[in-house]
Write a protein that holds these residues in place. Sequence first.
Motif, PDB file in Angstrom:
ATOM      1  N   LEU A  18       0.776  -1.178   0.116  1.00 45.98           N
ATOM      2  CA  LEU A  18      -0.115   0.071  -0.205  1.00 45.98           C
ATOM      3  C   LEU A  18       0.876   1.283  -0.051  1.00 45.98           C
ATOM      4  CD1 LEU A  18      -2.688  -1.126   2.779  1.00 45.98           C
ATOM      5  CD2 LEU A  18      -3.037  -0.529   0.319  1.00 45.98           C
ATOM      6  N   PRO A  19       0.370   2.348  -0.494  1.00 42.40           N
ATOM      7  CA  PRO A  19       1.183   3.652  -0.590  1.00 42.40           C
ATOM      8  C   PRO A  19       1.325   4.062   1.096  1.00 42.40           C
ATOM      9  CG  PRO A  19      -1.071   4.027  -1.239  1.00 42.40           C
ATOM     10  CD  PRO A  19      -0.917   2.500  -1.111  1.00 42.40           C
ATOM     11  N   GLU A  20       2.200   5.071   1.224  1.00 41.07           N
ATOM     12  CA  GLU A  20       2.518   5.545   2.534  1.00 41.07           C
ATOM     13  C   GLU A  20       1.160   5.852   3.424  1.00 41.07           C
ATOM     14  OE1 GLU A  20       5.019   8.775   4.971  1.00 41.07           O
ATOM     15  OE2 GLU A  20       6.079   7.842   3.059  1.00 41.07           O
ATOM     16  N   LYS A  21       0.487   6.665   2.834  1.00 40.24           N
ATOM     17  CA  LYS A  21      -0.763   7.110   3.458  1.00 40.24           C
ATOM     18  C   LYS A  21      -1.854   6.575   2.561  1.00 40.24           C
ATOM     19  CE  LYS A  21       1.333  11.165   5.575  1.00 40.24           C
ATOM     20  NZ  LYS A  21       1.065  12.358   5.634  1.00 40.24           N
ATOM     21  N   PRO A  22      -2.385   5.336   2.943  1.00 37.66           N
ATOM     22  CA  PRO A  22      -3.427   4.826   2.014  1.00 37.66           C
ATOM     23  C   PRO A  22      -4.936   5.474   2.285  1.00 37.66           C
ATOM     24  CG  PRO A  22      -2.865   3.239   3.425  1.00 37.66           C
ATOM     25  CD  PRO A  22      -1.893   4.484   3.614  1.00 37.66           C
ATOM     26  N   SER A  23      -5.792   5.412   1.588  1.00 34.76           N
ATOM     27  CA  SER A  23      -7.280   5.885   1.949  1.00 34.76           C
ATOM     28  C   SER A  23      -7.807   4.629   2.307  1.00 34.76           C
ATOM     29  CB  SER A  23      -7.625   6.159   0.453  1.00 34.76           C
ATOM     30  OG  SER A  23      -7.897   5.017  -0.493  1.00 34.76           O
TER      31      SER A  23
END
Length: 159
Positions: free
Chosen positions: A44-49
């Motif tokens: 996942l990206p660093e700040k996932p939705s």
Amino acid sequence: MMKITVIALAGLKEKYLREASDEYIKRLKGYCDLKIIEIEPVKLPEKPSEAEISAALDREYELIVKKIPQNSTVYTMCIEGAQLSSEEFAAALKADSDFGKAVTFVIGSSYGLSDKIKRRADKKLSFSRLTFPHQLFRILLLEQLYRAFRINSGGAYHK
């Protein structure tokens, strides 16, 4: 001999955790046929939705469900699960063993588990209302499995 599978999202990175895991695996050999399956969590990206997290958990569900042995009682390890004493946990394992069932424990990633796997589970279990790192939790689970087998065999370890 009872068959137990632990499905864990991610491996053990730290040497001290691997050593602790190895120790409990060694102790459990006399009580059960233990298999640990590590599944790499979905990146996942660093700040996932929330939507990205939900999609990742659903993809992890698909990976997990393929690894669950047939005729296995499935326990998901989640904070909303039942909290049992060590004696109650031992009794639950004994009941599964008495019915000839294998047992599978599923430990999620740092984002937890998909609702799909929680619905698929036969039992939801929590060791505490506290949140633990998933790597450390694996050690706690292995220790409690060892404790449960010692309780069921009348061993002194539990005290």
